[in-house]
Design a protein around this motif. Structure first.
Motif: not given
Length: 428
Positions: A265-266, A272-273, A408-409, A414-415
């Motif tokens: 996930a990370c 994604a970011v 941004l963090g 959230k993602v």
């Protein structure tokens, strides 16, 4: 020509090491690439290979000697019929840890010139290559090495032409800057010893790993402007999905952990970011393309953070197998430096130890680290507004404000939560 074999820098941060074991003895003929010794750094035990060919004329540092500084002569390599006394004598070596180790005799003479540094980075060169370069007036920072790991060897400098030495001379003439004063790290040793003079205690000396951890984390908390973002994630969908996958993988002997999903996930969230996939490099930021995720592994006396490279591109089962291998070798201190250095992001999971939540210290130069707590059954408000029970896990993202701003963090966290709460998206 007799040449000195110097204590190598086996990682970019290594300043000293322990000569754990000699694999050659005086009189042995060695070839380039042959393993000569095992050396313990602050993090691992590594093999040291010979760069030049010759005969071991003299071993200067006994097995078990700790605190041997990088570039300290540890042995002398000679040619057929040549005496080890022909080589320049080494500086005095550190005392061995073992009381039975024989002391090293010191001979007065100047050591070989140290390799210069380019933009603050050490130039790796064999002792013979450094000596030839010094005699010819070569700037080793302009020479490309053809030896192991880019090390400069004799062949690289024999045909090279010297460059103008004026800049070097000018630099040498410049007044030396005073070293910055050491930052306070707490009460002095003498003060603490007096405080507990009437109490029984066992004094535990710091080994290389503990010293490195103390220095790096003190630096991190003193110099990195940390801020913290906290979220809770509901794990019920992930737990059910994990159980389903493990049933299908059982025949292959694979069992996925919750931590495997967190790593994935990370890694996908960093893609994604992308602006959050960055590190601090002193006077600039480096925005990385791959998702290289470090994971903290507790070992005796400290911890390692092995790095799973390109983690976003690997399957959950591949990440699981790689993480198990890295963790096992970390516990036996068999990781190579490139396996625990680098990455832009780290994960520290204490949930398996029952810790509900905590704040992790950023491991420089990373931009962030995710602290993962235990998944606990808690009362929650369900989507239809009624009360229910869910497995909830607390996460805290420690962020370097120089690299990642608050919004941004928050987007990155959230993602991560979205992937964990919708685990099937990680298979897309």
């Amino acid at each position: 020509m007799a040449v000195e074999i110097l204590m190598p820098a086996l990682s970019p941060t290594m300043e000293e090491g322990t000569l754990a074991k000699w694999l050659v003895k005086e009189g042995d003929v060695v070839k380039s690439g042959q393993v000569m010794a095992e050396i313990e750094t602050d993090k691992a035990t590594m093999e040291f290979e010979a760069v030049d060919e010759g005969i071991v004329g003299k071993i200067l540092i006994a097995e078990g000697t700790a605190g041997v500084k990088v570039n300290t002569p540890i042995a002398i390599l000679v040619e057929e019929g040549e005496s080890a006394d022909a080589a320049p004598a080494p500086a005095k070596a550190a005392a061995p840890v073992a009381a039975a180790a024989a002391p090293v005799a010191a001979v007065a003479a100047a050591p070989a010139p140290a390799a210069p540094k380019a933009d603050g980075a050490r130039v790796f060169a064999s002792p013979l290559a450094r000596r030839i370069a010094h005699e010819k007036g070569l700037d080793l920072t302009k020479v490309t090495g053809s030896g192991p790991h880019g090390r400069i060897v004799r062949a690289d400098v024999e045909g090279a032409k010297p460059v103008a030495a004026a800049p070097v001379a000018a630099a040498a003439a410049a007044p030396a800057k005073a070293a910055p004063a050491a930052m306070p790290t707490g009460p002095a040793t003498e003060t603490v010893l007096k405080m507990y003079a009437d109490r029984k205690y066992e004094e535990v000396p710091l080994d290389g790993m503990r010293r490195t951890i103390a220095a790096r984390l003190t630096e991190a908390k003193q110099t990195i402007p940390h801020f913290y973002l906290r979220r809770e994630v509901r794990l019920d969908a992930l737990m059910a999905f994990r159980e389903q996958l493990n049933k299908g993988l059982e025949s292959r002997g694979v069992k996925l952990s919750v931590n495997d999903f967190i790593i994935k996930a990370c890694a996908m969230a960093l893609q994604a970011v992308p602006n959050a996939n960055a590190v601090w490099a002193g006077d600039r930021m480096l925005k990385l393309k791959p998702s290289d995720v470090a994971v903290a592994v507790a070992v005796e006396g400290g911890l390692f953070t092995p790095v799973l490279r390109d983690a976003d591109q690997k399957s959950l089962s591949a990440l699981s197998a790689e993480m198990k291998d890295l963790a096992a070798r970390a516990k036996s201190k068999k990781l190579a430096p490139h396996e625990y250095q680098g990455g832009s992001f780290a994960i520290s999971n204490l949930g398996m130890m029952g810790v509900e939540n905590f704040d992790a210290v950023i491991n420089p130069p990373h931009g962030a680290i995710l602290a993962v707590g235990a998944g606990l059954k808690k009362p929650v408000v369900l989507k239809d507004g009624t009360l229910g029970v869910a497995t909830v896990m607390s996460m805290t993202l420690s962020v370097d404000h120089r690299v990642i701003d608050g919004a941004l963090g928050a987007e990155l966290l959230k993602v991560i939560v979205e992937y964990l709460e919708n685990p099937m998206a990680m298979l897309a």
